[in-house]
Design an enzyme around this catalytic site. Structure first.
Site, PDB file in Angstrom:
ATOM      1  CG  ASP A 337      -1.892   1.068   1.299  1.00 17.46           C
ATOM      2  OD1 ASP A 337      -2.758   1.091   0.407  1.00 17.46           O
ATOM      3  OD2 ASP A 337      -1.818   1.914   2.212  1.00 17.46           O
ATOM      4  CD  GLU A 368      -2.324   2.008  -3.383  1.00 15.20           C
ATOM      5  OE1 GLU A 368      -3.470   2.243  -3.771  1.00 15.20           O
ATOM      6  OE2 GLU A 368      -1.931   2.316  -2.245  1.00 15.20           O
TER       7      GLU A 368
END
Ligand code: CA
Length: 663
Positions: A337, A368
């Site tokens: 994340d 990400e």
């Protein structure tokens, strides 16, 4: 000490030399005879380990459960002057513990950041004999498959089974154990297996803070608010109060998926913590967090804080946590994340550590490549953002927001269309997306197609179906009905899938995308009710045609070895023939990738008129996919009977047509 003093201290050469302990083994190290407690506390007057009978004070008869406190001493090993340790004799399995730290006469109690088990809501750590948490047959558990053609499905543990139509027994709904149930119908793990995916990517399964673990079942959260990184979340267990239960049940889930031939990717959120009242802050105030130039904690995550991966003990913690999950829980991949908040050096060191520890297994790493807000990373380090993808190992992939937005429109503007839903001028972007952005000339330079995760929808933002409804409503100035199975929307959804599963890069989709999953326009359902978030298996049956279309494409992709080629060489096999007027035509040259077909022709037609394509003369062609079915290639098993196709083939409006030239 002020934040600024801490920052100066932690970034000083003297601190790095004298206080950091990169080689230290930390945590509660259990043996049946004794347990070693080892914690890194760079500055303290006294440190103790406190033992408890229960995981929370409330569970004890005396509302405390305190057993005893044992003083810890600095380690005498070289390079470990800041490591405090205590050796406690006896079998401590299932004894709860915390650390007490005293500075200038003030005591602070905290949970060990390295703890591997905990009680309800993670308020106390627990000593655990991990052998006793293994489900039967765990030693033999593995998910190694050669020649894997990776297709990832993103899934939330609770979403998966909490709906009444899931067929899962009531007591397992929303739990890890739902994955171990056979429902006798097309739901549960059998459904995932039938879908043909290679991996599920589970939204957070580490211990997070937002859900009361002993509270009612109506609670819901995605879980991007980490509490205890090395412990599974307790609300997904049938009993959160006994620390060993969640471990056993989490492993049972993984084992069941492995038995179905499905690898497990874990969503990891090392970029921030749920709050600051935790073991990081208690053991080394401000050390694990990135700081602004004035010493205050920065907030690149938009969640209140961000961790500082570039600080040695923080990078070490992240790396060791990943290795621990891969080792103890047999995890097959990690999704980071807000990876853009980590430095490339730490990310590459994680890749290296996994490869060294598991030389025979390819564990996925992707993330990400962005942050939520600006981040003051220390000078000399590079954030793992999209622009720095070439500084990452070729075996670390990034989510491609460009692919996502080009195919179906921006996530920030609900009514803005992409290629499949009426957007104009997107053909060049589509061509690049097909080559996984390895065709040069972009602001970022993937080293290989393997560095790109191709996707259109995940848990964030609108579901694909909702996005299509919104753009259609804007185009028609009508009302959006998320429930209605409109042929036009189905056509766009099928076209999207056809594109996604024929691109280079690794395809990933949100569970339920394949049956028109709707959240009724809720674009950020992180704490919405289970009824908004759940997978509706009645809808799955209702949209079975779309599911079959996804299944056929996944299966077709698995037939084509080109998609297993992760190196730059794969790009040479992709020829963009047309990219204009809402049509992209692609030819895959499979000469070097032996399969039934020598060449594959893909026509993605997003326009409202039929598209005629001339296939080269002399070939024997087989229609593989059209607007009705993605299984044509399979049904025509007797391809030797196929006559020479017409040279001109047609692709219906808003659809994908795929033809294979037989060898
Ligand atoms: Ca929790």
């Amino acid at each position: 000490m002020s934040g600024l003093e801490n920052k100066r201290k932690y970034e000083s050469e003297a601190f790095r030399r004298e206080k950091e302990a990169p080689g230290a083994t930390l945590g509660a190290l259990y043996t049946p005879e004794e347990t070693w407690f080892r914690v890194w506390v760079p500055e303290a007057d006294e440190v103790t380990v406190r033992l408890y009978k229960t995981g929370t004070p409330e569970e004890a008869e005396d509302k405390q459960g305190f057993l005893r406190s044992i003083p810890m001493k600095p380690s005498l090993r070289e390079g470990e002057s800041s490591v405090w340790e205590a050796i406690v004799p006896g079998d401590l399995h299932s004894v709860y513990y915390t650390y007490g730290i005293c500075r200038a006469g003030v005591w602070k109690e905290c949970v060990d950041p390295y703890t591997r088990a905990c009680g309800a809501d993670g308020v106390r750590g627990m000593v655990v004999d991990l052998k006793r948490t293994d489900p039967e047959g765990w030693e033999a558990d593995t998910c190694f498959r050669a020649d894997i053609n990776t297709v990832i499905c993103e899934l939330h543990v609770k979403d998966f089974s909490c709906h009444q139509s899931s067929g899962i027994p009531h007591e397992h709904r929303g739990k890890y154990l739902a994955f171990t149930d056979s429902t006798g119908r097309n739901t549960g793990v059998e459904y995932l297996k039938r879908l043909g995916i290679s991996h599920v990517h589970l939204l957070p399964i580490f211990d997070f803070s937002s859900v009361r673990e002993t509270g009612d079942e109506d609670q819901f959260n995605w879980g991007y608010d980490p509490l205890n990184y090395n412990v599974p979340e307790g609300s997904y267990a049938t009993d959160a109060r006994h620390g060993e239960v969640r471990i056993l049940e989490c492993k049972s889930m993984i084992q069941a998926l492995h038995k179905a031939g499905i690898g497990v990717v874990m969503d990891v959120v090392y970029n921030h913590t749920a709050g600051l009242d935790n073991g990081f802050q208690a053991t080394a105030p401000d050390y694990f967090y990135r700081q602004n130039s004035d010493g205050s904690l920065s907030n690149g995550s938009d969640c209140g804080n961000e961790t500082a991966s570039e600080r040695v003990m923080c990078g070490k913690f992240i790396r060791e946590s990943v290795i621990y999950w891969a080792e103890e829980y047999h995890i097959d991949g990690f999704r980071f994340d807000l990876m853009g908040l980590h430095d490339t050096e730490t990310m590459n060191s994680i890749r290296k550590a996994l490869d060294e520890r598991f030389p025979d297994k390819h564990i996925l790493i992707y993330g990400e490549p962005w942050a939520a807000s600006a981040s003051p990373m220390e000078p000399g380090f590079f954030p793992a953002v999209k622009a720095n993808v070439d500084k990452l190992s070729p075996d670390i992939a990034i989510f491609s927001d460009d692919t996502r937005d080009t195919i179906k429109g921006s996530v920030f503007f609900g009514e803005e269309p992409g290629f499949v839903n009426g957007g104009r001028g997107l053909e060049p972007g589509m061509a690049s997306a097909w080559c996984a952005w390895c065709d040069g000339g972009h602001e970022f330079t993937p080293v290989t197609p393997g560095q790109i995760i191709s996707y259109v929808s995940v848990h964030d933002n609108y579901t694909l179906w909702d996005k299509l409804v919104l753009t259609q409503r804007a185009a028609e100035r009508g009302k959006a009905d998320y429930g209605e199975k409109k042929p036009q929307l189905l056509a766009m959804n099928q076209l999207t899938a056809g594109i996604l599963f024929t691109m280079l890069g690794t395809p990933l989709f949100q569970a339920g995308e394949e049956f028109g999953r709707t959240k009724y326009g809720d674009e950020n359902s992180y704490q919405s009710s289970p009824s908004i978030n759940c997978l509706d298996w009645d809808r799955c049956r209702d949209f079975s045609g779309l599911t079959e279309y996804y299944r056929g494409l996944i299966s077709l992709r698995a037939q084509i070895p080109l998609y297993r080629q992760q190196s730059l060489k794969a790009v040479q096999a992709v020829h963009i023939m047309t990219a204009k007027d809402q049509v992209v035509e692609v030819c895959l040259d499979l000469e070097e990738y032996p399969c039934r077909w020598r060449k594959i022709y893909i026509v993605a037609n997003a326009s409202h008129i039929s598209k005629a394509t001339a296939l080269p003369k002399g070939g024997r062609y087989q229609k593989l996919v059209d607007e009705k079915s993605s299984w044509l290639w399979k049904r025509a098993g007797l391809w030797s009977k196929i006559k020479k196709a017409e040279q001109i083939v047609e692709t219906s409006p808003v659809s994908i047509g795929i033809w294979g030239e037989l060898r």
